[in-house]
Motif scaffolding. Structure first.
Motif, PDB file in Angstrom:
ATOM      1  N   ARG A  96       0.650  -1.391   0.087  1.00 10.90           N
ATOM      2  CA  ARG A  96      -0.019  -0.122   0.170  1.00 10.90           C
ATOM      3  C   ARG A  96       0.927   1.175   0.097  1.00 10.90           C
ATOM      4  O   ARG A  96       0.481   2.251  -0.837  1.00 10.90           O
ATOM      5  N   ARG A  97       1.838   1.228   0.876  1.00 10.75           N
ATOM      6  CA  ARG A  97       2.813   2.417   0.744  1.00 10.75           C
ATOM      7  C   ARG A  97       3.390   2.677  -0.404  1.00 10.75           C
ATOM      8  O   ARG A  97       3.619   3.712  -0.920  1.00 10.75           O
ATOM      9  N   LEU A  98       3.831   1.598  -1.084  1.00  4.46           N
ATOM     10  CA  LEU A  98       4.634   1.776  -2.533  1.00  4.46           C
ATOM     11  C   LEU A  98       3.517   2.234  -3.368  1.00  4.46           C
ATOM     12  O   LEU A  98       4.055   3.085  -4.408  1.00  4.46           O
TER      13      LEU A  98
ATOM     14  N   ASP B 280       1.093   3.920  -3.049  1.00  5.84           N
ATOM     15  CA  ASP B 280       0.626   5.461  -2.557  1.00  5.84           C
ATOM     16  C   ASP B 280       2.053   6.522  -2.931  1.00  5.84           C
ATOM     17  O   ASP B 280       1.578   7.446  -3.482  1.00  5.84           O
ATOM     18  N   ALA B 281       3.237   6.002  -2.816  1.00  3.24           N
ATOM     19  CA  ALA B 281       4.331   6.784  -3.138  1.00  3.24           C
ATOM     20  C   ALA B 281       4.375   6.776  -4.794  1.00  3.24           C
ATOM     21  O   ALA B 281       4.511   8.036  -5.233  1.00  3.24           O
ATOM     22  N   ILE B 282       4.006   5.816  -5.595  1.00 13.06           N
ATOM     23  CA  ILE B 282       3.890   5.833  -6.965  1.00 13.06           C
ATOM     24  C   ILE B 282       2.919   6.931  -7.760  1.00 13.06           C
ATOM     25  O   ILE B 282       3.007   7.461  -8.434  1.00 13.06           O
ATOM     26  N   ALA B 283       1.857   6.894  -7.006  1.00 12.52           N
ATOM     27  CA  ALA B 283       0.735   7.567  -7.233  1.00 12.52           C
ATOM     28  C   ALA B 283       0.818   9.082  -6.988  1.00 12.52           C
ATOM     29  O   ALA B 283       0.104   9.977  -7.810  1.00 12.52           O
ATOM     30  N   GLN B 284       1.952   9.367  -6.557  1.00 11.92           N
ATOM     31  CA  GLN B 284       2.366  10.648  -6.172  1.00 11.92           C
ATOM     32  C   GLN B 284       2.727  11.454  -7.567  1.00 11.92           C
ATOM     33  O   GLN B 284       2.806  12.487  -7.782  1.00 11.92           O
ATOM     34  N   VAL B 285       3.457  10.432  -8.460  1.00 11.19           N
ATOM     35  CA  VAL B 285       3.856  10.946  -9.607  1.00 11.19           C
ATOM     36  C   VAL B 285       3.083  10.289 -10.861  1.00 11.19           C
ATOM     37  O   VAL B 285       2.927  11.038 -11.719  1.00 11.19           O
ATOM     38  N   ILE B 286       2.720   9.015 -10.940  1.00 10.02           N
ATOM     39  CA  ILE B 286       1.997   8.582 -11.914  1.00 10.02           C
ATOM     40  C   ILE B 286       0.538   8.563 -11.758  1.00 10.02           C
ATOM     41  O   ILE B 286       0.020   8.419 -10.703  1.00 10.02           O
ATOM     42  N   VAL B 287      -0.236   9.206 -12.874  1.00 11.20           N
ATOM     43  CA  VAL B 287      -1.512   9.674 -12.785  1.00 11.20           C
ATOM     44  C   VAL B 287      -2.328   8.332 -13.482  1.00 11.20           C
ATOM     45  O   VAL B 287      -2.118   7.941 -14.518  1.00 11.20           O
ATOM     46  N   GLY B 288      -3.179   7.719 -12.849  1.00 14.50           N
ATOM     47  CA  GLY B 288      -4.037   6.615 -12.997  1.00 14.50           C
ATOM     48  C   GLY B 288      -3.084   5.538 -13.226  1.00 14.50           C
ATOM     49  O   GLY B 288      -2.118   5.135 -12.526  1.00 14.50           O
TER      50      GLY B 288
ATOM     51  N   ILE C 203       9.225   3.719  -9.603  1.00 15.36           N
ATOM     52  CA  ILE C 203       9.527   2.763  -9.058  1.00 15.36           C
ATOM     53  C   ILE C 203      10.992   2.511  -8.343  1.00 15.36           C
ATOM     54  O   ILE C 203      11.252   2.078  -7.181  1.00 15.36           O
ATOM     55  N   ALA C 204      11.940   2.943  -9.253  1.00 15.06           N
ATOM     56  CA  ALA C 204      13.338   2.786  -8.796  1.00 15.06           C
ATOM     57  C   ALA C 204      13.611   3.925  -7.663  1.00 15.06           C
ATOM     58  O   ALA C 204      14.299   3.543  -6.541  1.00 15.06           O
ATOM     59  N   SER C 205      12.948   4.873  -7.928  1.00 19.32           N
ATOM     60  CA  SER C 205      12.946   5.875  -6.510  1.00 19.32           C
ATOM     61  C   SER C 205      12.441   5.677  -5.534  1.00 19.32           C
ATOM     62  O   SER C 205      12.995   5.874  -4.249  1.00 19.32           O
ATOM     63  N   CYS C 206      11.615   4.408  -5.310  1.00 18.88           N
ATOM     64  CA  CYS C 206      10.832   4.093  -4.198  1.00 18.88           C
ATOM     65  C   CYS C 206      11.458   2.938  -3.572  1.00 18.88           C
ATOM     66  O   CYS C 206      11.083   2.608  -2.388  1.00 18.88           O
ATOM     67  N   LEU C 207      12.351   2.459  -4.152  1.00 19.70           N
ATOM     68  CA  LEU C 207      13.033   1.204  -3.789  1.00 19.70           C
ATOM     69  C   LEU C 207      14.547   1.756  -3.562  1.00 19.70           C
ATOM     70  O   LEU C 207      15.163   2.091  -4.352  1.00 19.70           O
ATOM     71  N   ASP C 208      15.217   1.093  -2.265  1.00 18.64           N
ATOM     72  CA  ASP C 208      16.436   1.420  -1.967  1.00 18.64           C
ATOM     73  C   ASP C 208      17.410   0.668  -2.686  1.00 18.64           C
ATOM     74  O   ASP C 208      18.066  -0.318  -2.183  1.00 18.64           O
ATOM     75  N   LEU C 209      17.445   0.701  -4.274  1.00 20.40           N
ATOM     76  CA  LEU C 209      18.245  -0.299  -4.790  1.00 20.40           C
ATOM     77  C   LEU C 209      18.891   0.586  -5.976  1.00 20.40           C
ATOM     78  O   LEU C 209      18.465   1.740  -6.406  1.00 20.40           O
TER      79      LEU C 209
ATOM     80  N   SER D 133       9.850   9.791  -1.911  1.00 24.43           N
ATOM     81  CA  SER D 133      10.935   9.009  -0.945  1.00 24.43           C
ATOM     82  C   SER D 133      11.154   7.607  -1.087  1.00 24.43           C
ATOM     83  O   SER D 133      10.229   6.902  -1.484  1.00 24.43           O
ATOM     84  N   ARG D 134      12.135   7.123  -0.544  1.00 24.73           N
ATOM     85  CA  ARG D 134      12.326   5.399  -0.382  1.00 24.73           C
ATOM     86  C   ARG D 134      11.319   4.911   0.575  1.00 24.73           C
ATOM     87  O   ARG D 134      10.995   5.531   1.564  1.00 24.73           O
ATOM     88  N   VAL D 135      10.533   4.019  -0.189  1.00 19.95           N
ATOM     89  CA  VAL D 135       9.532   3.186   0.707  1.00 19.95           C
ATOM     90  C   VAL D 135       9.981   1.986   1.261  1.00 19.95           C
ATOM     91  O   VAL D 135       9.660   1.498   2.323  1.00 19.95           O
TER      92      VAL D 135
END
Length: 343
Positions: free
Chosen positions: A21-23, A25-33, A68-74, A211-213
């Protein structure tokens, strides 16, 4: 918080559901729909597979992977595929290095394939020789350079994009490489409301990166938990029947399979069907795979593994239509079981 192996399964599933869910939500801050596209991409990440994103230019495929890469600490690597890209540009090469004492030795200069989140942008623009440089890494999670095998750091997954419209100067992916993608996700055009929101977000000031999730350990825990999701034998057999029904030589295959296909899905298709269904159950916080989970992942799992016949291409029958017809034709319970119940 990482998913500890010592806690009970219900708690681990709750943690996994919260992490997904957190991931999202973080993606939805940038990606629309594009909720289905995001959901299906997460299936691939949780199942430990690679994902091929296909859609027209400007639909946010590259942006989705970057987000997705920004949300993952990779470690994130982008490879822009072009006709002049060489295999060594992907894998890296040994270079001659001079030491301070005057001696010389070869040192490995690692290429972008040694990242953890790999964006293979416009993958069908590279020549088959360069495309093949990805094969070993995608299948074996290792890369051989000058006879030395280098293992990739886990987790490792490739998110590739391709444009179905512009065909000039492109090289269609061979079946062997397509089969290595767990899912092929179709990226649709936005609706009017989504288009308006995109304009609001992209024509003003630049948005901050999410931010990293999830940490590396959390991602590995989620992948491990995905493998722990149980699949009952009837569900496993249903997945097997679906895949076998895509073989035009199989007795009992639907008419559309025999008419429209030259080759069906194989063992990797069946494996991907089960793994994708496990990822669906995990994202919903369930410890067991249902028949509906298998049906839900069937399109993105099988659409790129079916090879149409001349008749199928001439009649304009798509692989999506074949998969949908197979789902309709194959019951969740085999006919032999129904006959036994009637007795």
């Amino acid at each position: 918080m990482a998913i500890a192996s010592g806690v009970d399964l219900e708690s681990r599933l709750a943690v996994a559901r919260d992490a997904s869910r957190r991931l999202k939500d973080a993606i939805a801050q940038v990606i629309v729909g594009q909720s289905e596209v995001v959901e299906q991409t997460l299936w691939g990440i949780l199942a430990g597979g690679h994902v091929l994103l296909e859609g027209a230019p400007g639909l946010g495929k590259t942006l989705l992977v970057r987000t997705i890469a920004s949300c993952l600490d990779l470690r994130f690597s982008r490879i822009q595929f072009t006709p002049d890209l060489m295999p060594s540009d992907v894998t890296g090469t040994n270079i001659l290095v001079s030491a301070p004492d005057g001696s010389r030795h070869f040192s490995l200069h690692k290429g972008p394939i040694f990242g953890q989140v790999i964006l293979a942008d416009e993958i069908n623009r590279a020549t088959p020789k360069t495309q093949s440089a990805l094969l070993e890494a995608m299948q074996e999670h290792a890369c051989t350079i000058a006879g030395v095998r280098h293992v990739m750091e886990q987790p490792f997954f490739v998110l590739a994009t391709e444009n179905p419209i512009e065909m000039e100067g492109t090289y269609p992916l061979p079946e062997a490489q397509l089969d290595r993608f767990l899912l092929k996700v179709m990226v649709p055009s936005p609706t009017e409301d989504e288009m308006t929101e995109i304009l609001v977000r992209t024509t003003g000031h630049a948005l901050e990166s999410p931010s990293r999730v999830l940490t590396r350990e959390e991602i590995l825990d989620l992948r491990s938990l995905c493998r722990d999701v149980a699949v009952a034998e009837p569900v496993m057999r249903y997945a097997s029947r679906l895949v076998r029904a895509t073989d035009p030589q199989e007795r009992g295959a639907p008419d559309i399979t025999r008419r429209a296909l030259r080759y069906g899905a194989g063992v990797r298709g069946a494996q991907s069907l089960v793994l994708g269904a496990k990822a669906v159950a995990l994202l919903e916080g369930r410890a067991h795979v249902a028949f509906a989970d298998v049906q839900r992942v069937a399109l993105p799992v099988l659409r790129h593994r079916l090879i149409r016949s001349f008749e199928g291409e001439a009649d304009g029958i798509t692989t999506d239509q074949v998969v949908s017809a197979v789902i309709e034709a194959i019951p969740t319970r085999p006919a032999s079981v129904d006959e036994a119940i009637k007795r």
